[in-house]
Design a protein around this motif. Structure first.
Motif, PDB file in Angstrom:
ATOM      1  N   THR A 215      45.463  34.768  46.189  1.00 16.15           N
ATOM      2  CA  THR A 215      45.703  36.180  45.921  1.00 16.15           C
ATOM      3  C   THR A 215      44.969  36.626  44.662  1.00 16.15           C
ATOM      4  O   THR A 215      44.664  37.800  44.508  1.00 16.15           O
ATOM      5  N   ASP A 217      41.907  35.991  43.879  1.00 20.94           N
ATOM      6  CA  ASP A 217      40.600  36.506  44.283  1.00 20.94           C
ATOM      7  C   ASP A 217      40.741  37.925  44.805  1.00 20.94           C
ATOM      8  O   ASP A 217      39.911  38.787  44.541  1.00 20.94           O
ATOM      9  N   GLN A 218      41.805  38.137  45.571  1.00 24.93           N
ATOM     10  CA  GLN A 218      42.047  39.465  46.106  1.00 24.93           C
ATOM     11  C   GLN A 218      42.203  40.472  44.961  1.00 24.93           C
ATOM     12  O   GLN A 218      41.670  41.563  45.010  1.00 24.93           O
ATOM     13  N   LEU A 219      42.930  40.048  43.930  1.00 26.67           N
ATOM     14  CA  LEU A 219      43.149  40.943  42.795  1.00 26.67           C
ATOM     15  C   LEU A 219      41.851  41.184  42.038  1.00 26.67           C
ATOM     16  O   LEU A 219      41.618  42.263  41.505  1.00 26.67           O
ATOM     17  N   ARG A 220      41.007  40.156  42.002  1.00 26.57           N
ATOM     18  CA  ARG A 220      39.749  40.324  41.274  1.00 26.57           C
ATOM     19  C   ARG A 220      38.814  41.292  41.984  1.00 26.57           C
ATOM     20  O   ARG A 220      37.967  41.922  41.362  1.00 26.57           O
ATOM     21  N   ILE A 221      38.940  41.357  43.316  1.00 26.85           N
ATOM     22  CA  ILE A 221      38.148  42.327  44.073  1.00 26.85           C
ATOM     23  C   ILE A 221      38.702  43.739  43.852  1.00 26.85           C
ATOM     24  O   ILE A 221      37.987  44.715  43.887  1.00 26.85           O
ATOM     25  N   SER A 222      40.014  43.815  43.631  1.00 32.41           N
ATOM     26  CA  SER A 222      40.665  45.117  43.538  1.00 32.41           C
ATOM     27  C   SER A 222      40.270  45.827  42.242  1.00 32.41           C
ATOM     28  O   SER A 222      39.514  45.308  41.439  1.00 32.41           O
ATOM     29  N   SER A 223      40.823  47.015  42.063  1.00 31.37           N
ATOM     30  CA  SER A 223      40.427  47.744  40.849  1.00 31.37           C
ATOM     31  C   SER A 223      41.335  47.423  39.663  1.00 31.37           C
ATOM     32  O   SER A 223      41.248  48.067  38.625  1.00 31.37           O
ATOM     33  N   LEU A 224      42.214  46.422  39.808  1.00 29.30           N
ATOM     34  CA  LEU A 224      43.014  45.993  38.654  1.00 29.30           C
ATOM     35  C   LEU A 224      42.125  45.249  37.673  1.00 29.30           C
ATOM     36  O   LEU A 224      41.376  44.366  38.078  1.00 29.30           O
TER      37      LEU A 224
END
Ligand code: ATP
Ligand code: MG
Lengths: 391, 321
Positions: A215, A217-224
């Motif tokens: 997850t 990696d998912q957050l790193r892709i996101s705008s967070l």
């Protein structure tokens, strides 16, 4: 690197609270374990050392020696179990744990006392339980001291003189807790321990868990951005651990009568700073580890050991070898503990504890700043190697 | 905007002395379904992670959605969706909470999230299960939910890393229908798989083996152009033994085993049939049937690996350092 955003932080905080609420293990770890530890440590230390079975070898048999024995048997700390004819009879009893302490009064005890020659009373303690032994030693020393003072006063009164040596010399060292109140001593240490261990382990593993599950990696892709993530993770763990520290404070008040003597805002400040440091430490560990096991071990080692051993929780810092003492200067729990004991037990104000507060603030800043820098940079870290088993 | 959604020029990644991705170059047209095929450890995930700006390349360049992955990693991240091999969801959050959290994380406002939520539920087939914890979903549902979360913010390009690993054929088919649907809406899809049959769904394919691209093109192009020699399907006794014997023959281009039969590539059909019957006959292996077949992508893959890349016995199985 982006700055923090309110929406981002709120998303992470909400998600984190939900996950914690549904994961009964982490909830138990953060709320019930501290209370359990307090009960366990608290009762073990306050109850077990009462009613210690005592044997007496009275080599003198005088009125003075019987009076000394009475000093022991009339407290709730000792029960007179046996009066033995000679010292060799002590060993088998202590080996069977029939007795926990023995008092040996030498022949001519009364005579020496009267002559002002400071007779030596020998005290034998069962050291197999170091905690109990040490506490019993403390009691004995205190009782002998009281008795000495009484004799001194009597002697002085009789002779109308001053400046004589203490009549009874006890060969017992007081290791700690001379007030005979173990809970006083214990509770600040326990709060430090609980906050440090729980905060460090929970934050470290909550981030590494995201790495393991992908997850992150998912957050790193996101705008967070990483500030959103760091602050969003910090808030829930800080609130929960502060809550659990308050639970411990409340329990210690209710069960052990340890109230907060000093200023509550000052206490809160110390706790918040300490928690921020522990959060930073946990975040830092998560930025250098990839699996939950490693993160857990590292968090445990770097939080529990120093807090337990190097803070003065169990062993007083001044009794440590010089090298170890030097190391304790880098252990935040040492400062926290000192501040806490001063505030809770002695009503110390900011004037007395500002150096500790300052150090805690510095540690918090360093730990949080360091981990934020690492997390921002560590965004390009290679992925962990995985085992690949696929049919 | 450039015509291509992804443009890769001799991109490499080394881990210490080991080269996981070795100077790959390719481009992905806007709106197509681009398949990246390879065995375990071939370098698929490593390539994807570099393209998503999650991993720094050792050398080479690439642009995604018109942004350079080295110079503008943040812009790359903003313009893509990514579904990792571990279809990352929060197990302790419900279906709806996962969707809302990712919506918030992508910076969508409440209104947008609220309007996308039914769409994701619909496409994942999870309507009515909004309140189930993600951990209680079976793998197929999780994959569809993860896909929904990855495209919540309607990115122009989505990277799917082995989205169909470990599920039954029916779930795989369903997943590919979703991918087709997204593609029809104009989304560029970059998908990796090691199921060669799935490549048939793609417009364009690259075969990657041991970090290097060994073949590429549309499925039909690959099958017709890459293999210019006939393939014979041989049904015989003791196929494993037969395979070992045939592999040593100079007139055999390549061989592989498919269930109980062999696929044997030969220089010329009639000559091949004769030599084959002769050789297996000498070994005492009864041949029941020999048919000329259209090569499958699997035949292509094996052929490319055996002729192009690997010295030594590299089959379609493990290719590890
Ligand atoms: N962080 C890393 N450090 C060292 N080696 C790595 C690392 N990440 C990947 N590798 C190696 O690089 C090679 C390619 O890995 P990669 O994950 O890209 O393969 P893949 O094609 O995605 O395989 P799979 O089908 O198993 O997912 C593997 O041999 C792997 O062990
Ligand atoms: Mg992979």
């Amino acid at each position: 690197m982006k700055g923090p955003t309110l929406g981002g932080i709120r998303s992470v905080v909400k998600k984190e609270f939900r996950e914690i609420r549904r994961d009964s293990r982490s909830l138990g770890f953060m709320i019930f374990l501290p209370a359990f530890l307090l009960l366990m440590f608290g009762f073990a230390l306050t109850l077990d050392v009462k009613h210690i079975a005592l044997a007496v070898v009275d080599g003198d048999g005088s009125q003075a020696s019987r009076e000394l024995v009475d000093q022991f048997s009339t407290t709730e700390y000792f029960d007179l179990k046996a009066v033995l004819p000679m010292t060799t009879a002590i060993d088998p009893l202590m080996a069977r744990e029939d007795i926990g302490a023995a008092l040996v009064i030498p022949p001519r005890f009364a005579e020496d006392l009267l002559a002002g020659r400071s007779p030596s009373v020998q005290v034998l303690l069962d050291g197999s339980n170091a905690m109990t032994g040490a506490t019993a030693g403390g009691y004995i020393a205190a009782i002998l001291q009281t008795y000495s003072q009484k004799i001194t006063l009597e002697t002085l009164a009789r002779r109308g003189l001053g400046g004589l040596a203490a009549p009874v010399a006890a060969e017992v060292r007081v290791w700690y807790n001379p007030e005979l109140r173990s809970s006083n001593f214990l509770i600040p240490g326990l709060i430090a321990f609980i906050l440090m261990v729980i905060v460090t382990i929970s934050t470290a593993s909550s981030i590494v868990r995201e790495k393991e599950r992908g997850t992150m990696d998912q957050l790193r892709i996101s705008s967070l951005g990483s500030p959103d993530l760091i602050i969003g993770k910090m808030i829930p763990y800080a609130l929960i651990s502060l809550g659990s520290a308050h639970l411990v404070l409340l329990l210690s008040q209710v069960l052990f009568g340890v109230g907060i003597k000093g200023s509550y805002p000052l206490l809160l400040l110390a706790m918040v700073l300490f928690v921020c440091g522990a959060l930073g430490q946990g975040l830092f560990i998560s930025s250098i580890t990839r699996t939950q096991q490693v993160a857990f071990l590292l968090a445990l080692l770097t939080s529990m050991l120093p807090t337990f051993i190097l803070s003065g929780f169990i062993f007083p810092v001044r009794n440590m070898p010089a090298v170890v003492q030097a190391i304790t200067y880098f252990v935040p729990a040492r400062y926290f503990l000192a501040a806490l004991r001063a505030i809770v037990l002695k009503d110390a104000g900011l004037a007395a504890v500002w150096p500790q507060i300052l150090f805690l603030a510095a540690f918090a800043l360093l730990a949080l700043g360091g981990s934020a820098a690492r997390m921002g940079r560590g965004e390009k870290e290679p992925r962990p190697r995985r085992g690949r088993a696929r049919a | 905007m450039p015509a291509n959604a992804v443009e890769v020029k001799s991109l490499s990644k080394r881990f210490g002395a080991f080269t996981a991705v070795d100077a790959v170059s390719f481009s992905v047209e806007k709106g197509e379904i681009f398949g990246f095929l390879g065995a375990n450890g071939a370098g698929k995930s490593t390539t994807i992670r570099m393209l998503c700006a999650l991993l720094d390349p050792t050398s080479g360049t690439a642009s995604v959605g018109g942004f350079d992955i080295r110079r503008e990693p943040e812009k790359v991240k903003r313009s893509i969706g990514y579904m990792s091999q571990r279809f990352s969801l929060y197990d302790d959050l419900t279906v709806a909470e996962n969707i809302r959290f990712f919506g918030g994380a992508y910076g969508l406002n409440r209104g947008t999230v609220a309007s996308r939520l039914p769409w994701v539920l619909e496409m994942a087939g999870l309507r009515g299960r909004e309140g189930s914890l993600a951990r209680t979903l079976s793998v197929g549902w999780k994959q569809r939910l993860a896909l929904g979360c990855a495209v919540l913010h309607e990115p122009g390009i989505v990277f799917l890393d082995e989205p169909t690993g470990g599920v039954d054929p029916a779930s795989r088919r369903r997943f590919w229908e979703l991918i087709n649907g997204l593609s029809e809406q104009g989304m560029t899809i970059f998908v990796t798989t090691h199921y060669l049959d799935e490549a048939e769904y793609c417009n364009d394919i690259r075969l990657i083996h041991a970090g290097r691209i060994v073949a590429g093109g549309s499925p039909t192009e690959l099958k017709t152009a890459a293999i210019r020699h006939p393939i014979l399907e041989v049904a015989c006794d003791r196929p494993v033994e037969a395979l070992e014997i045939l592999q040593k023959e100079p007139w055999v281009v390549d061989t592989s085993i498919f269930g109980l039969s062999l696929h044997v590539g030969v220089g010329e059909e009639a000559e091949g049939r004769r030599l084959l019957a002769d050789r297996l006959g000498r070994a005492g292996i009864a041949v029941r049937r020999v048919d000329r077949i259209m090569p499958s992508l699997e035949d292509v893959f094996i052929h490319e690996i055996e002729t192009n890349a690997a010295p030594g016995p590299a089959a379609a199985g493990e290719a590890k350092p």
